[in-house]
Design a protein around this motif. Sequence first.
Motif, PDB file in Angstrom:
ATOM      1  N   PHE A   1       4.409 -12.674  -5.293  1.00  0.00           N
ATOM      2  CA  PHE A   1       3.328 -12.455  -6.259  1.00  0.00           C
ATOM      3  C   PHE A   1       2.798 -13.760  -6.837  1.00  0.00           C
ATOM      4  O   PHE A   1       1.730 -13.774  -7.463  1.00  0.00           O
ATOM      5  CB  PHE A   1       3.795 -11.523  -7.383  1.00  0.00           C
ATOM      6  CG  PHE A   1       4.938 -12.062  -8.203  1.00  0.00           C
ATOM      7  CD1 PHE A   1       4.713 -12.894  -9.284  1.00  0.00           C
ATOM      8  CD2 PHE A   1       6.249 -11.723  -7.886  1.00  0.00           C
ATOM      9  CE1 PHE A   1       5.770 -13.380 -10.041  1.00  0.00           C
ATOM     10  CE2 PHE A   1       7.312 -12.212  -8.632  1.00  0.00           C
ATOM     11  CZ  PHE A   1       7.070 -13.043  -9.716  1.00  0.00           C
TER      12      PHE A   1
ATOM     13  N   SER B   1      -3.901 -11.916 -14.736  1.00  0.00           N
ATOM     14  CA  SER B   1      -3.784 -10.942 -13.655  1.00  0.00           C
ATOM     15  C   SER B   1      -4.967  -9.989 -13.610  1.00  0.00           C
ATOM     16  O   SER B   1      -5.243  -9.391 -12.572  1.00  0.00           O
ATOM     17  CB  SER B   1      -2.479 -10.147 -13.816  1.00  0.00           C
ATOM     18  OG  SER B   1      -1.369 -11.005 -13.748  1.00  0.00           O
TER      19      SER B   1
ATOM     20  N   THR C   1      -0.161 -21.282  -5.658  1.00  0.00           N
ATOM     21  CA  THR C   1      -1.618 -21.311  -5.631  1.00  0.00           C
ATOM     22  C   THR C   1      -2.109 -22.025  -6.874  1.00  0.00           C
ATOM     23  O   THR C   1      -1.536 -21.863  -7.955  1.00  0.00           O
ATOM     24  CB  THR C   1      -2.191 -19.873  -5.599  1.00  0.00           C
ATOM     25  OG1 THR C   1      -1.625 -19.167  -4.490  1.00  0.00           O
ATOM     26  CG2 THR C   1      -3.696 -19.892  -5.452  1.00  0.00           C
TER      27      THR C   1
ATOM     28  N   LYS D   1      -6.303 -13.168 -10.812  1.00  0.00           N
ATOM     29  CA  LYS D   1      -5.444 -13.287  -9.642  1.00  0.00           C
ATOM     30  C   LYS D   1      -5.443 -11.994  -8.820  1.00  0.00           C
ATOM     31  O   LYS D   1      -5.384 -10.908  -9.377  1.00  0.00           O
ATOM     32  CB  LYS D   1      -4.016 -13.626 -10.075  1.00  0.00           C
ATOM     33  CG  LYS D   1      -3.895 -14.933 -10.830  1.00  0.00           C
ATOM     34  CD  LYS D   1      -2.453 -15.328 -11.063  1.00  0.00           C
ATOM     35  CE  LYS D   1      -1.710 -14.344 -11.921  1.00  0.00           C
ATOM     36  NZ  LYS D   1      -0.339 -14.801 -12.240  1.00  0.00           N
ATOM     37  N   GLN D   2      -5.477 -12.181  -7.525  1.00  0.00           N
ATOM     38  CA  GLN D   2      -5.356 -11.050  -6.607  1.00  0.00           C
ATOM     39  C   GLN D   2      -4.252 -11.392  -5.607  1.00  0.00           C
ATOM     40  O   GLN D   2      -4.388 -12.318  -4.803  1.00  0.00           O
ATOM     41  CB  GLN D   2      -6.676 -10.792  -5.886  1.00  0.00           C
ATOM     42  CG  GLN D   2      -6.662  -9.546  -5.006  1.00  0.00           C
ATOM     43  CD  GLN D   2      -8.001  -9.310  -4.351  1.00  0.00           C
ATOM     44  OE1 GLN D   2      -8.429 -10.091  -3.510  1.00  0.00           O
ATOM     45  NE2 GLN D   2      -8.683  -8.252  -4.753  1.00  0.00           N
ATOM     46  N   VAL D   3      -3.128 -10.685  -5.694  1.00  0.00           N
ATOM     47  CA  VAL D   3      -1.952 -11.002  -4.891  1.00  0.00           C
ATOM     48  C   VAL D   3      -2.265 -10.830  -3.416  1.00  0.00           C
ATOM     49  O   VAL D   3      -2.909  -9.866  -2.998  1.00  0.00           O
ATOM     50  CB  VAL D   3      -0.766 -10.098  -5.291  1.00  0.00           C
ATOM     51  CG1 VAL D   3       0.443 -10.383  -4.425  1.00  0.00           C
ATOM     52  CG2 VAL D   3      -0.420 -10.303  -6.762  1.00  0.00           C
ATOM     53  N   LYS D   4      -1.796 -11.813  -2.630  1.00  0.00           N
ATOM     54  CA  LYS D   4      -1.957 -11.734  -1.186  1.00  0.00           C
ATOM     55  C   LYS D   4      -0.940 -10.764  -0.606  1.00  0.00           C
ATOM     56  O   LYS D   4       0.228 -10.806  -0.957  1.00  0.00           O
ATOM     57  CB  LYS D   4      -1.776 -13.117  -0.555  1.00  0.00           C
ATOM     58  CG  LYS D   4      -2.824 -14.138  -0.973  1.00  0.00           C
ATOM     59  CD  LYS D   4      -2.561 -15.480  -0.299  1.00  0.00           C
ATOM     60  CE  LYS D   4      -3.600 -16.507  -0.700  1.00  0.00           C
ATOM     61  NZ  LYS D   4      -3.353 -17.826  -0.067  1.00  0.00           N
TER      62      LYS D   4
ATOM     63  N   CYS E   1       1.794 -16.150  -5.012  1.00  0.00           N
ATOM     64  CA  CYS E   1       0.763 -16.576  -4.069  1.00  0.00           C
ATOM     65  C   CYS E   1      -0.378 -15.568  -4.140  1.00  0.00           C
ATOM     66  O   CYS E   1      -0.188 -14.388  -3.844  1.00  0.00           O
ATOM     67  CB  CYS E   1       1.339 -16.647  -2.653  1.00  0.00           C
ATOM     68  SG  CYS E   1       2.770 -17.754  -2.512  1.00  0.00           S
ATOM     69  N   TYR E   2      -1.538 -16.022  -4.510  1.00  0.00           N
ATOM     70  CA  TYR E   2      -2.643 -15.111  -4.779  1.00  0.00           C
ATOM     71  C   TYR E   2      -3.975 -15.796  -4.495  1.00  0.00           C
ATOM     72  O   TYR E   2      -4.058 -17.011  -4.292  1.00  0.00           O
ATOM     73  CB  TYR E   2      -2.590 -14.630  -6.233  1.00  0.00           C
ATOM     74  CG  TYR E   2      -2.404 -15.746  -7.235  1.00  0.00           C
ATOM     75  CD1 TYR E   2      -3.471 -16.530  -7.662  1.00  0.00           C
ATOM     76  CD2 TYR E   2      -1.137 -16.032  -7.744  1.00  0.00           C
ATOM     77  CE1 TYR E   2      -3.283 -17.564  -8.560  1.00  0.00           C
ATOM     78  CE2 TYR E   2      -0.951 -17.068  -8.651  1.00  0.00           C
ATOM     79  CZ  TYR E   2      -2.027 -17.826  -9.057  1.00  0.00           C
ATOM     80  OH  TYR E   2      -1.839 -18.851  -9.948  1.00  0.00           O
ATOM     81  N   ASP E   3      -5.020 -14.998  -4.466  1.00  0.00           N
ATOM     82  CA  ASP E   3      -6.391 -15.499  -4.386  1.00  0.00           C
ATOM     83  C   ASP E   3      -7.035 -15.366  -5.764  1.00  0.00           C
ATOM     84  O   ASP E   3      -6.660 -14.494  -6.554  1.00  0.00           O
ATOM     85  CB  ASP E   3      -7.201 -14.700  -3.365  1.00  0.00           C
ATOM     86  CG  ASP E   3      -6.695 -14.912  -1.944  1.00  0.00           C
ATOM     87  OD1 ASP E   3      -6.353 -16.066  -1.621  1.00  0.00           O
ATOM     88  OD2 ASP E   3      -6.648 -13.931  -1.173  1.00  0.00           O
TER      89      ASP E   3
END
Length: 859
Positions: A541, A561, A524, A533-536, A543-545
């Motif tokens: 970990f 984080s 990402t 970061k917010q983990v999908k 890959c996050y939004d």
Amino acid sequence: MSQQCSIQTAQRTCDAIVLPLVIYGKGFWSQLMFTLHAESMYIDPSVTLCTCFQQARVLPKNYQHILALAFAIKEINENPRILVNLTLGFNIYDSYDDARRTYQATMLLLSGKEKLIPNYLCDIQNKLIGIIGGLQSQTSMNIATVLDIYKIPQLIYGAATVMNTKTPGLFFYQMVPQEGLQERGILALLLHFGWTWIGLLVMENDNGERFLQNIVPLFSKNGVCFAVIERIPKCNTEGMISECFELGSKVKAIIMGSRANVIVLYGESYSVVMLRFLEYVSQLEDGTSKVKGKVWIMTTQMEFTSLAFQRTWDTDLIHGALSFMLHSNHLPGFTSFIELRKPFDTKTDGFLRNFWQQTFECIFPNNEEKDYGNICTGEEKLNSINGAVFETRMTGHSYSVYNAVYALAHAVCSQSSIRLKHRTKADTERDKPWNQHLWQLHHLLKGVSFNNSVGDEVFFNHNGELVAGLDVINWIFAKNHSFHRIKIGSVDPQASSDKILTLNENVITWNRWFNQAQPLSVCTESCLPGSSKQVKEGEPFCCYDCVPCPEGKISEQKDLSDCKKCSEREYPSKNRDFCISKAITFLSFEDPMGFSLTCLALFFSLITALVLRTFLKHHNTPIVKANNRGLTYTLLFSLLLSFLCALLFIGQPQKMTCLLRQTAFSISYSVSVSCVLAKTITVVLAFMATKPGSGIRKWMGKRLTNSIALCCSLIQTAICTMWLASSPPFPDVDMHSVTEEVVLECNEGSVVMFYCVLGYMGFLATVSFTVAFLARKLPDSFNEAKFITFSMLVFCSVWFSFIPTYQSTKGKYMVMAEIFSILASSAGLLGCIFFPKCFIIILKPEQNNRDQIMRSQKY
């Protein structure tokens, strides 16, 4: 195994050292083993390289390992300061990459004869003292299994991962740094460039599995995720060519289809041969050689070793690759040693003709063949060969072979010195079993330490691993298929974990696919400052939004984080990417609102003072004397104090002003309301006293009204005294009420007592308003109740609206609300009660007489 070669000089034989090297032979890959001889001699040392295999095809680039061995022995034999009265020579054995043949070759060199007789030492004059090998750890382990019985040391110049985990008791010494150093170096490289989304390719063998077991948790712990993990089966026979092509297609599809731009490749020395098939397979399938560029990170076991027929293949795929290499130094003498070799000198080098034919793609004619094709002239130049096929400069593995020979030579030298010191025990020493001398050699190898011919220090740690760093190399391939290796950094084993890698990224040449821009390899895109970061769910970990920081928090860096709070004296910026220092604020006299309220308080104080002066001046007039003249003066004086108390709320809070502002105002204002209440009660009693037969007249007089005013005031004074005694107000700092300000304020101490004071004033005002409202219809000549009703109505309206306003405002606006309430309520009392009287006294003096009042004129 066709033949064993030994060196005999002037009727002297030597003990042996064995070195396995990779060649391209009858199988797809084979292993060579060299034996080295050392014994007393009294003439100039000499060395020859003898033919041990007939019709063996040598992998051209790995031929350099053989030459490194020969060059090292040549240097040692020509240097009398290292081995006095000793010379070195060697024999060569081939394992053919087969465990059975490896064991056979090892037993053969232990027997000392061409005919294998296990557990018998037939040639007592040629005693084996050590082995150098091998390039692949599996071969070295097979050799070590046999050598352990005889306690013969082995110096390994290739990978030793399998040996470290499976056979901890074997006697071997690694000419390469410990595996963990490379793993930490790769991690440091990934983190340096921010590559957290990578692919991983490993060979399908024990070394590859061990590498996976080590790096997967290590990388994951440090924030690196794996987009793909693939194992590459070993293609080691000619019959597996078709399978290798299928494998190449599969690997190509997986790797090129991955979004990861960085691929870590852990393989053997020949893995680059397999890697170059990727581009070749692409050309066969798609008719194009254009393959998506990747950043290949390769491990120390690998060298850019290509087959001769691959020299013209495209190199776009691996252009710009990064690799970790065993540290090596340039040896000018070695380059000259190679360039002087001629293919017709087969007596001293049986490999040279085969090497020459494969490297230059020519043949040496013989009587049996008529179609010779491209004839080898013998005048071809080795320095003109493509570096992927052969290099005249010593590479990492060859440098390890070179240092291994020197390490063993120094150990033998130390052993010889010990023998000379105990010359009187020569006979006893001669009778000692062979393995006792080997035990002594082990001890000396553990403590060996020297500087080689180019000044590099060589020594082992307590685990028998070479203490040395690694070089980080950038591989640059030209359009003519030649390549250059540029050293861009190094890995220092002595440095701390955060400084283990030094890198000069300005000299790196990236793959052409990236247009010389630093590649990005993340799942990402980076979360910008101001977000976190917010983990999908269900994904790695990495890959996050990216979500904006919540109110009151900030993130100053990329890819955090979690957001953090600013300190109490700071507040987040608009974009929530940094903290801003809060401004210190309070209601000052210089503030526009503070200045306005100050002027307003002084104005009303002046008006009150003028009204009081007017009443004092006309104190004998009927309108002043009516309804208790003394009570009127007390009311005006208390209103004057109330207006002046408002000034205590303006300015920086101090200890004294905080103690006085609430108590002084509440007491003075309570006196005012008490006087109004006393006036109201006086009006009612006066009207009731005029009725015939009323007994209330005896209660009339100043004593009653003064008692009412005094008692009501004392109750408020008592409440304020309790407040100051229990929890008095004090200067305080409010960090939280206003986001962008640090508010200097007076803390009320006890909120309960504060509202008790306000509540009591409200109670007095309510009673006054009620009594005045009931008496509003009494005759005007004796009645102030109407004006008192209006004044209490203003008072109650102001203070009832003050409470919600006070609760909803923050900072200095709370103080402004309280000051405004004080001024508005006090002005209401002053205007409603005293404005009509002042109007008559000043503008209508003719009405200020007893007759006018008794005629019940309406004012």
